[in-house]
Design a protein around this motif. Structure first.
Motif, PDB file in Angstrom:
ATOM      1  N   LEU A  22       4.867   2.412   9.373  1.00 18.11           N
ATOM      2  CA  LEU A  22       6.067   1.623   9.651  1.00 18.11           C
ATOM      3  C   LEU A  22       5.854   0.161   9.263  1.00 18.11           C
ATOM      4  CD1 LEU A  22       8.919   1.575  10.743  1.00 18.11           C
ATOM      5  CD2 LEU A  22       7.999   1.307  13.055  1.00 18.11           C
ATOM      6  N   ALA A  23       4.649  -0.366   9.501  1.00 17.15           N
ATOM      7  CA  ALA A  23       4.338  -1.737   9.106  1.00 17.15           C
ATOM      8  C   ALA A  23       4.429  -1.893   7.587  1.00 17.15           C
ATOM      9  CB  ALA A  23       2.940  -2.120   9.586  1.00 17.15           C
ATOM     10  N   ALA A  24       3.940  -0.891   6.835  1.00 18.50           N
ATOM     11  CA  ALA A  24       4.038  -0.932   5.377  1.00 18.50           C
ATOM     12  C   ALA A  24       5.491  -0.881   4.918  1.00 18.50           C
ATOM     13  CB  ALA A  24       3.246   0.219   4.774  1.00 18.50           C
ATOM     14  N   GLN A  25       6.290  -0.050   5.592  1.00 16.40           N
ATOM     15  CA  GLN A  25       7.714   0.053   5.249  1.00 16.40           C
ATOM     16  C   GLN A  25       8.445  -1.272   5.497  1.00 16.40           C
ATOM     17  OE1 GLN A  25       9.481   2.210   3.770  1.00 16.40           O
ATOM     18  NE2 GLN A  25      11.564   1.511   4.226  1.00 16.40           N
ATOM     19  N   LEU A  26       8.101  -1.952   6.595  1.00 14.48           N
ATOM     20  CA  LEU A  26       8.740  -3.235   6.904  1.00 14.48           C
ATOM     21  C   LEU A  26       8.378  -4.294   5.871  1.00 14.48           C
ATOM     22  CD1 LEU A  26       8.303  -3.359  10.792  1.00 14.48           C
ATOM     23  CD2 LEU A  26      10.463  -3.227   9.543  1.00 14.48           C
TER      24      LEU A  26
END
Length: 459
Positions: A22-26
């Motif tokens: 999720l951090a990578a997606q953000l």
């Protein structure tokens, strides 16, 4: 519209929660929104990968961002690099993970990365150094890359490099790195020395560890709580009196420095060392015989009281003052002196004095329980001959010309208790009546010969 601070906070929250995908997606959505990430945003994602043990993924992200930066620079110089900037879907899956729903637009987002100026800093490389595991050569390559970019390794960089050598079992390499720090005009700090000490201890090199501890104090680098705890947990058992005294000196130094660590582990080791004088081949280990009540008593033990008896030289005085001690503390104090007597006997020192145990004023209660516990220990568990003596009896022995060689009977007690003298005593002040137990040197000699078997010192 979210600004840079908002995006950074969201990425950091997901990274701290372990949601790496999720951090990578953000971060990708931040790029799509046209908000330029700073170095901290990239570092947060790399740190999240390392904390999740996704080391290869952290390096893939890092290499991708470096490539995107150089491609972006080529595009800004007039080269049309749209075709080169596109990433094959399998490459995107390799970076983001094929099973995650957050990377559906990875190939599209990476096109934007070409225009993002990714500038790694020292913190970036420190994060990647942690991902090297035991691969020293990969870590050294990162250090060389840092220097090519004009970045200087800091204390954390060197400390991680020392730790990598330690994990690989290369103590000599770790010490060389510590030495090279000084050549680089970087003064090692307490964190660096603590890591080096830990490396030595993990590789069973205790002498070097304690040498580093002495060296850091010589350089006026104050040890911290982690340094003291690392040294106190250096041994799983104690063999000699010197080892016990060495660790007790560190413990007392830690207390003087204002640190109050949980010393139950040290208490356990010292108790096992002292109780080793009682155990024989027919007895089970202490760990199998400890009950809950004994564990509670051991936790309530004040180590400073026992340390006094463990740090003095038993060859100079065989007096043990157990006034004010609990049953457990008094038992350990007596056993500590007996263990020291045994070690001195093994070193060729003969027993010249009787063993005197100062109990204090005869009272009903705790003092009586301590007396009974010590008497039981000496008679039943160790097979020693014990007699109870009063100050009046001591005075009579002196008047009758009987020799009493022990220093505790000839002078003031080492702990400040007033002894009864032969000369004039003022009628208005009577000295306190101190009850004592005496173990004769003949009994001690017989006990040692029986315990040690055939020995040249027993002849």
């Amino acid at each position: 519209k979210p600004n840079k601070a908002t995006w950074s906070a969201l990425i950091s929250a997901c990274a701290n929660a372990g949601l790496v995908d999720l951090a990578a997606q953000l971060l990708e959505e931040m790029l799509v929104a046209g908000c330029e990430p700073n170095t901290q945003c990239f570092n947060i994602l790399l740190h999240a990968c390392v904390e999740a043990c996704q080391y290869d993924r952290a390096f893939r992200f890092f290499n991708m961002w470096k490539s995107s930066r150089s491609l972006g620079a080529a595009e800004n110089s007039g080269n049309n690099g749209d075709a080169n900037l596109s990433v094959h879907p399998t490459d995107a899956d390799e970076i983001c993970g094929t099973s995650t729903p957050y990377c559906t637009t990875a190939s599209r987002q990476l096109r934007f990365a070409g225009s993002v100026p990714f500038r790694p800093c020292t913190v970036t490389y420190n994060i990647l150094l942690k991902a090297c595991g035991t691969d020293f050569y990969r870590a050294q390559a990162l250090i060389d890359e840092m220097r090519k970019l004009g970045l200087s390794p800091d204390h954390i960089s060197w400390s991680i490099l020392i730790d990598i050598c330690g994990r690989a079992g290369n103590v000599e390499g770790a010490l060389k790195i510590l030495k090279s720090m000084r050549h680089s005009r970087i003064r090692p700090n307490v964190f660096t020395y603590t890591i080096a000490i830990k490396v030595c201890l993990e590789n069973k090199n205790l002498a070097t560890a304690f040498s580093l501890f002495a060296e850091m104090k010589k350089l006026r680098i104050k040890p911290n709580l982690v340094t003291y705890k690392t040294l106190l947990r250096a041994r799983s058992e104690y063999g000699s009196l010197q080892e016990v005294q060495q660790c007790l000196a560190i413990y007392q130094e830690m207390r003087k420095a204002g640190y109050k660590a949980n010393d139950y582990y040290l208490k356990l080791l010292i108790e096992e060392w002292c109780e080793g004088i009682v155990q024989n081949s027919n007895q089970e280990g202490l760990s199998n015989s400890r009950g809950r009540a004994h564990v509670r008593a051991l936790r309530g033990l004040r180590l400073e009281r026992v340390a006094t008896h463990l740090q003095k030289n038993a060859s100079e005085s065989l007096a043990v003052d157990v006034q004010g001690l609990t049953e457990v503390e008094a038992r350990l104090a007596v056993l500590a002196v007996l263990r020291m007597i045994k070690e001195n006997h093994n070193s060729g020192h003969s027993i010249r004095d009787d063993l005197i145990i100062i109990l204090g004023s005869p009272k009903v209660g705790e003092e009586c329980m301590v007396k009974n516990a010590i008497t039981k220990l000496l008679k039943k568990e160790l097979g020693l001959e014990v007699t109870t003596i009063q100050p009046d009896a001591i005075a009579d022995r002196r008047i009758n010309g009987e020799s009493t060689s022990n220093t505790a009977l000839n002078s003031k007690s080492n702990f400040g208790s007033t002894e009864l003298s032969i000369g004039f005593i003022a009628p208005t002040r009577r000295p306190p009546i101190l009850q004592r137990l005496l173990v004769g040197k003949k009994s001690l000699h017989h006990w040692l010969c029986k315990k040690l078997g055939t020995n040249s010192n027993c002849t």
